[in-house]
Design a protein around this motif. Structure first.
Motif, PDB file in Angstrom:
ATOM      1  N   SER A 151       0.828  -1.202   0.000  1.00  0.00           N
ATOM      2  CA  SER A 151       0.000   0.000   0.000  1.00  0.00           C
ATOM      3  C   SER A 151       0.867   1.258   0.000  1.00  0.00           C
ATOM      4  CB  SER A 151      -0.914  -0.013   1.213  1.00  0.00           C
ATOM      5  OG  SER A 151      -1.641   1.178   1.303  1.00  0.00           O
ATOM      6  N   ARG A 152       1.929   1.257   0.788  1.00  0.00           N
ATOM      7  CA  ARG A 152       2.837   2.414   0.813  1.00  0.00           C
ATOM      8  C   ARG A 152       3.505   2.621  -0.536  1.00  0.00           C
ATOM      9  NH1 ARG A 152       4.882   0.398   6.260  1.00  0.00           N
ATOM     10  NH2 ARG A 152       3.589   1.535   7.733  1.00  0.00           N
ATOM     11  N   PHE A 153       3.977   1.538  -1.151  1.00  0.00           N
ATOM     12  CA  PHE A 153       4.621   1.653  -2.453  1.00  0.00           C
ATOM     13  C   PHE A 153       3.627   2.156  -3.503  1.00  0.00           C
ATOM     14  CE2 PHE A 153       7.603  -1.822  -0.924  1.00  0.00           C
ATOM     15  CZ  PHE A 153       8.627  -0.934  -0.636  1.00  0.00           C
ATOM     16  N   THR A 154       2.417   1.656  -3.449  1.00  0.00           N
ATOM     17  CA  THR A 154       1.400   2.075  -4.406  1.00  0.00           C
ATOM     18  C   THR A 154       1.043   3.538  -4.215  1.00  0.00           C
ATOM     19  OG1 THR A 154       0.516  -0.176  -4.420  1.00  0.00           O
ATOM     20  CG2 THR A 154      -0.891   1.540  -5.318  1.00  0.00           C
ATOM     21  N   TYR A 155       0.954   3.975  -2.966  1.00  0.00           N
ATOM     22  CA  TYR A 155       0.645   5.377  -2.699  1.00  0.00           C
ATOM     23  C   TYR A 155       1.777   6.281  -3.186  1.00  0.00           C
ATOM     24  CZ  TYR A 155      -0.591   9.684  -0.374  1.00  0.00           C
ATOM     25  OH  TYR A 155      -0.900  10.991  -0.125  1.00  0.00           O
ATOM     26  N   ALA A 156       3.022   5.870  -2.979  1.00  0.00           N
ATOM     27  CA  ALA A 156       4.159   6.664  -3.460  1.00  0.00           C
ATOM     28  C   ALA A 156       4.132   6.761  -4.987  1.00  0.00           C
ATOM     29  CB  ALA A 156       5.470   6.041  -2.992  1.00  0.00           C
ATOM     30  N   GLU A 157       3.814   5.664  -5.643  1.00  0.00           N
ATOM     31  CA  GLU A 157       3.723   5.682  -7.105  1.00  0.00           C
ATOM     32  C   GLU A 157       2.577   6.592  -7.557  1.00  0.00           C
ATOM     33  OE1 GLU A 157       3.376   2.564 -10.853  1.00  0.00           O
ATOM     34  OE2 GLU A 157       3.059   1.847  -8.819  1.00  0.00           O
ATOM     35  N   LEU A 158       1.458   6.545  -6.858  1.00  0.00           N
ATOM     36  CA  LEU A 158       0.330   7.421  -7.171  1.00  0.00           C
ATOM     37  C   LEU A 158       0.738   8.881  -7.038  1.00  0.00           C
ATOM     38  CD1 LEU A 158      -2.717   7.942  -7.710  1.00  0.00           C
ATOM     39  CD2 LEU A 158      -3.020   7.807  -5.225  1.00  0.00           C
TER      40      LEU A 158
END
Length: 91
Positions: free
Chosen positions: A27-34
Motif C-alpha cells: 500500500s505504501r509503495f502504491t501510494y508513493a507511485e500514485l
C-alpha cells in the motif's frame, strides 16, 4: 486436542500478521507511485496549458506574417503580379 487447536490458531494469527505487513508495505509503495504519477500529471497539465496559449498566439495572422517576414524573408506580392479568381461567377 486443545493444544493442537491453539497451535493452529497461533500459526493462523502469525500468517495473518505477516500478510498484514506485506499488504501495508504494498500500500505504501502504491501510494508513493500514485503521488509521483499525480505530480507528472500536474506537470503535463501545465505544459498543455502553455501549448494552448502558444497555439492561440500563433493563430493570430499578424504574428505569423511578422515571423514570415523576419525569419523566412518572405514578403507580400505586389498587386501587379497577383490575380483574383472568382469561383462560380458567370463570365
Amino acid at each position: 486436542m486443545l493444544k493442537l487447536q491453539n497451535i493452529v490458531l497461533f500459526f493462523l494469527v502469525l500468517g495473518s500478521c505477516v500478510a498484514l505487513v506485506f499488504v501495508r508495505a504494498e500500500s505504501r509503495f502504491t501510494y508513493a507511485e500514485l503521488h509521483d504519477l499525480e505530480q507528472h500529471r500536474d506537470m503535463l497539465e501545465v505544459e498543455y496549458g502553455r501549448l494552448l496559449i502558444e497555439r492561440a498566439t500563433w493563430s493570430l495572422s499578424h504574428l505569423v506574417e511578422r515571423e514570415a517576414q523576419s525569419s523566412l524573408e518572405m514578403s507580400r506580392p505586389e498587386e501587379s503580379v497577383t490575380a483574383t479568381l472568382l469561383v462560380g461567377a458567370s463570365q
